[in-house]
Design a protein around this motif. Structure first.
Motif, mmCIF file in Angstrom:
data_model
loop_
_atom_site.group_PDB
_atom_site.id
_atom_site.type_symbol
_atom_site.label_atom_id
_atom_site.label_comp_id
_atom_site.label_asym_id
_atom_site.label_seq_id
_atom_site.Cartn_x
_atom_site.Cartn_y
_atom_site.Cartn_z
ATOM 1 N N VAL A 1 -3.545 13.435 -5.082
ATOM 2 C CA VAL A 1 -2.105 13.211 -5.155
ATOM 3 C C VAL A 1 -1.810 12.013 -6.046
ATOM 4 O O VAL A 1 -0.942 12.033 -6.921
ATOM 5 C CB VAL A 1 -1.516 12.970 -3.748
ATOM 6 C CG1 VAL A 1 -0.024 12.673 -3.835
ATOM 7 C CG2 VAL A 1 -1.803 14.156 -2.843
ATOM 8 N N ARG A 2 -2.610 10.964 -5.801
ATOM 9 C CA ARG A 2 -2.402 9.758 -6.607
ATOM 10 C C ARG A 2 -2.683 10.018 -8.076
ATOM 11 O O ARG A 2 -1.991 9.501 -8.953
ATOM 12 C CB ARG A 2 -3.305 8.629 -6.091
ATOM 13 C CG ARG A 2 -2.721 7.981 -4.846
ATOM 14 C CD ARG A 2 -3.707 7.086 -4.159
ATOM 15 N NE ARG A 2 -4.279 6.117 -5.088
ATOM 16 C CZ ARG A 2 -5.438 5.495 -4.872
ATOM 17 N NH1 ARG A 2 -6.121 5.752 -3.769
ATOM 18 N NH2 ARG A 2 -5.897 4.637 -5.736
ATOM 19 N N GLY B 1 1.744 3.715 -3.242
ATOM 20 C CA GLY B 1 1.089 5.003 -3.023
ATOM 21 C C GLY B 1 -0.396 4.913 -2.805
ATOM 22 O O GLY B 1 -1.099 5.915 -2.871
ATOM 23 N N ARG C 1 0.834 -1.198 0.000
ATOM 24 C CA ARG C 1 0.000 0.000 0.000
ATOM 25 C C ARG C 1 0.871 1.252 0.000
ATOM 26 O O ARG C 1 0.641 2.190 -0.762
ATOM 27 C CB ARG C 1 -0.933 -0.018 1.223
ATOM 28 C CG ARG C 1 -2.039 1.039 1.151
ATOM 29 C CD ARG C 1 -2.859 1.109 2.436
ATOM 30 N NE ARG C 1 -3.428 -0.181 2.851
ATOM 31 C CZ ARG C 1 -4.514 -0.737 2.285
ATOM 32 N NH1 ARG C 1 -5.127 -0.112 1.302
ATOM 33 N NH2 ARG C 1 -4.958 -1.887 2.709
ATOM 34 N N VAL C 2 1.895 1.236 0.844
ATOM 35 C CA VAL C 2 2.789 2.395 0.941
ATOM 36 C C VAL C 2 3.669 2.490 -0.314
ATOM 37 O O VAL C 2 3.827 3.557 -0.918
ATOM 38 C CB VAL C 2 3.670 2.287 2.206
ATOM 39 C CG1 VAL C 2 4.657 3.459 2.261
ATOM 40 C CG2 VAL C 2 2.789 2.286 3.455
ATOM 41 N N ASP D 1 -1.960 4.647 -0.189
ATOM 42 C CA ASP D 1 -2.390 5.296 1.045
ATOM 43 C C ASP D 1 -2.509 6.807 0.888
ATOM 44 O O ASP D 1 -2.996 7.489 1.776
ATOM 45 C CB ASP D 1 -1.399 4.975 2.172
ATOM 46 C CG ASP D 1 0.005 5.416 1.803
ATOM 47 O OD1 ASP D 1 0.267 5.564 0.571
ATOM 48 O OD2 ASP D 1 0.830 5.628 2.708
ATOM 49 N N ARG D 2 -2.060 7.350 -0.241
ATOM 50 C CA ARG D 2 -2.094 8.809 -0.413
ATOM 51 C C ARG D 2 -3.510 9.277 -0.774
ATOM 52 O O ARG D 2 -4.371 8.490 -1.175
ATOM 53 C CB ARG D 2 -1.148 9.227 -1.549
ATOM 54 C CG ARG D 2 0.231 8.613 -1.427
ATOM 55 C CD ARG D 2 1.221 9.603 -0.853
ATOM 56 N NE ARG D 2 2.584 9.157 -1.110
ATOM 57 C CZ ARG D 2 3.391 9.758 -1.970
ATOM 58 N NH1 ARG D 2 2.969 10.783 -2.661
ATOM 59 N NH2 ARG D 2 4.605 9.309 -2.126
ATOM 60 N N ALA D 3 -3.688 10.614 -0.697
ATOM 61 C CA ALA D 3 -4.989 11.200 -1.065
ATOM 62 C C ALA D 3 -5.213 11.030 -2.569
ATOM 63 O O ALA D 3 -4.256 11.012 -3.351
ATOM 64 C CB ALA D 3 -5.026 12.687 -0.697
#
Ligand code: ATP
Ligand code: SF4
Ligand code: MG
Lengths: 334, 336
Positions: free
Chosen positions: B63-64, B56, B52-53, B58-60
């Motif tokens: 942003v993604r 990406g 997940r990290v 987990d990002r908003a």
């Protein structure tokens, strides 16, 4: 040859089969033209001028149209009943037509020259070669006094003004050197100054080429300029037929008188054009008698019977009971 | 003209961006955990979190989206979780198949639709008109998916006239890839037999795919022909003695074809969408089937890529149609 009419239409009748019933658009029309004659065909909108002159040469699609009787002879040859192919030849070579609105009678997606060449080749039944046809076309464009013929040849219709387009259509119609020209309100859609130019041009060409012409119009003034004789049509019938001077000086039919009264008079100040009250009769159920009776100030009981065309003299015919000796008798009886 | 093309291409970029935003949002609102999917069914919770990290997830969302655009700008369409290959590679394989199928379908729709429309107009209210209108109404009424199944069941299962599905038989040799369109590649190397086999494989899916478009083209072209045949310039042409064939096939048709062209452009878009259904029915390995499988497995990057490619194809076709319009109609040509 003058004793032999160029065009002779006899007892011509045509109906439209519509959803509402049979519409009697043309009823028992007689009309004949001597070679070299210019006849004006007048009458208010919807009276059948276009239908008559188109149907005589197979240009009204059937259905809905149906010719119910009569004959149309061109130089003694019967046209009704001819095959499509034969009629096409007649239209191409012997009869030319120009129409009301030059904006809509040229195909918008083909060059002017292409359309001219196509028409000229069709008129000759495909005999004329492309480059010959082009030469004829350019020659004709010159004849109709189109400025810059070579450039207009390559132009599209929308690049030409209304007057120029009408010149192109005249060139197209006359390229095959026809004998008969049908001009269906050729100037109605044009500006007044252009109108005059086109009328002049037509008069010139008619004289030059020795054409016989039917000029359709609802404008008696226009017709008087180019024609020697006028036939007045009302609701699918010819009601009066006489030399131009006669029509203006001594109109016989009440309808013709009404049309004349509607003309603006050059010497009298008029606030309002007099027009004839009322409208065309219902041609789905036409009355047996005079079709003008409902609008006629002289209508009498005898007008409810069929009113034949009668001669006032050699050159003047009218369909009205006012000229029927039986009318006085009828009144005396009543 | 050049200015128009540049302007339209610029506009296309903007529209594609819009399309990307919408698809991106929808794909991410849809249920399912992308990290879990990417990690695979056997992954431990730790692994999932790590991925997940790493990816990406987990990002908003904005942003993604930004990151995704950056990746696109570098020409990277991402990787398919389902096939395990780069999306670009998958698309290079599947897209030509779909292009081949859609071109074939459009060809059927136009080659049949335009003459049928003309015939129906010329024979208005007579038998040919009734027959053609029946065909046209069926095209509107029958769902593409259902029609595909029926064709497959009757013509290939029952009668054995056509192959069940796929692009070629299992034992047929695939010709050297030149365009990726098998029939054309086979023709290019002179292998008529394979070209024929490939075409046979396309007949049923293309029929299903083209049927609604065929119906629409007939309808528009018939109506336009009826209208045009009543126009004054047709009367004038007849008055000149020009024959019926020339009047119908050239004078009238060139005018009537203009609105029909617009319809063809529109229907092309529907067809592209239809490939998802039809390719699934006929197991035709094109981009539609690829998209269907990706959607089922929430395979995010292929979905994005296919959507953008289909969108671009639709927009390009319509640009092409507009240019053809200008070619055929001098009045339009002058305006641009
Ligand atoms: N296809 C058709 N179907 C039914 N009726 C028609 C058809 N074409 C013409 N008509 C009718 O025939 C009549 C005569 O029409 P026509 O066009 O000859 O009139 P017109 O005298 O030329 O009028 P205008 O001066 O307006 O040109 C009209 O009442 C019209 O409604
Ligand atoms: S026939 Fe009778 S109704 Fe008709 S115009 Fe003459 S007078 Fe009038
Ligand atoms: Mg008229």
């Amino acid at each position: 040859m003058t004793d032999h009419p160029l065009l002779d239409i006899r007892d011509f009748s045509l109906v439209f089969d519509t959803f509402d019933g049979t519409y009697h658009a043309i009823d028992g029309v007689n009309l004949s033209l001597q070679p070299g004659e210019a006849l004006g065909l007048v009458g208010e909108t919807g009276c059948g001028k276009s239908v008559l002159t188109r149907a005589a040469f197979g240009l009204v699609p059937s259905p809905p149209a149906r010719i119910t009787g009569g004959s149309v002879q061109l130089q003694g040859r019967e046209l009704l009943g001819l095959s499509d192919r034969a009629l096409r030849q007649v239209r191409g070579r012997e009869v030319a037509m120009i129409f009301q609105d030059p904006m809509t009678y040229l195909n918008p997606v083909f060059r002017v020259g292409t359309q001219l060449v196509d028409a000229i080749r069709a008129q000759s039944g495909g005999q004329t070669k492309r480059d010959e046809a082009k030469a004829i076309a350019l020659d004709m464009l010159e004849k109709v006094q189109l400025p810059n013929p070579n450039r207009q040849f390559a132009a599209y219709p929308h690049e030409l003004s209304g007057g120029m387009r009408q010149r192109v259509l005249i060139a197209m119609a006359l390229a095959a050197k026809p004998k008969l020209l049908i001009a269906d309100e050729p100037t109605t859609a044009l500006d007044v100054t252009i109108q005059a130019q086109i009328l002049d041009l037509m008069a010139e060409l008619v004289a030059d080429m020795g054409l016989t012409m039917i000029m359709i119009s609802h404008d008696l003034g226009v017709v008087a300029q180019v024609c020697s004789r006028i036939a007045v049509m009302y609701a699918g019938k010819i009601v009066e037929d006489a030399p131009v001077a006669r029509i203006f000086d001594a109109p016989a039919h009440p309808y013709t008188k009404g049309l004349l009264a509607a003309l603006p008079h050059p010497f009298r100040r008029q606030d309002r054009l007099e027009s004839i009250p009322g409208t065309l009769p219902d041609l789905l159920h036409p009355p047996a008698g005079c079709l003008f009776a409902a609008r006629c100030p002289h209508a009498a009981p005898i007008c409810a019977k069929p009113v034949p065309m009668r001669r006032i003299d050699d050159s003047h015919r009218v369909a009205c009971t006012l000229y029927d000796p039986a009318r006085e008798k009828d009144r005396a009886d009543a | 003209m050049q200015r128009l093309i540049l302007k339209r291409l610029g506009l296309m970029v903007v529209m594609l961006l819009g399309l990307a935003v919408i698809t991106f949002t929808v794909a991410n609102i849809a249920p399912g955990d992308p990290a879990r999917l990417a990690a695979g069914p056997d992954a431990s919770p730790d692994m999932v979190e790590k991925i997940r990290v790493e990816r990406g997830f987990d990002r908003a969302l904005p942003v993604r989206f930004g990151l995704y655009l950056g990746q696109l700008a570098q020409g990277d369409l991402g990787t398919s979780v389902y096939t395990g290959r780069p999306v670009a590679q998958d698309i290079a394989v599947f897209l030509p198949a779909t292009i081949e199928l859609v071109l074939f379908s459009i060809l059927i729709a136009v080659v049949l639709g335009v003459p049928f429309g003309v015939l129906a107009a010329v024979w208005q209210n007579h038998l040919p008109d009734h027959a053609i209108r029946f065909l046209s109404v069926s095209g509107v009424a029958l769902p593409m998916f259902w029609l595909g199944l029926m064709l497959q069941w009757y013509l290939s299962l029952e009668l054995g006239l056509f192959p069940l599905g796929g692009r070629l038989g299992t034992f047929d040799d695939v010709p050297t890839t030149i365009t990726g369109m098998i029939s054309i590649d086979a023709l290019l190397v002179g292998d008529l037999a394979t070209a024929g086999t490939a075409l046979m494989h396309m007949v049923l899916p293309a029929t299903a795919l083209s049927f609604p478009a065929l119906a629409a083209i007939i309808r528009v072209n018939r109506a336009e022909m009826l209208e045009v045949l009543g126009r004054d310039y047709v009367v004038n042409a007849r008055a000149q003695g020009i024959g019926p064939f020339r009047i119908i096939a050239i004078y009238a048709l060139k005018n009537a074809i203009l609105p029909t062209l617009a319809m063809i452009g529109l229907r092309f878009g529907w067809m592209l969408g239809g490939t998802v259904l039809v390719e699934s029915v006929f197991d035709f390995p094109g981009i539609g089937l690829y998209a269907a499988k990706a959607a089922i497995s929430s395979d995010f990057e292929p979905i994005m890529a296919v959507t953008l490619i289909l969108g671009a194809a639709f927009m390009l076709t319509n640009l092409l149609i507009d240019l053809m319009y200008a070619l055929l109609d001098p009045r339009v040509r002058n305006q641009i």
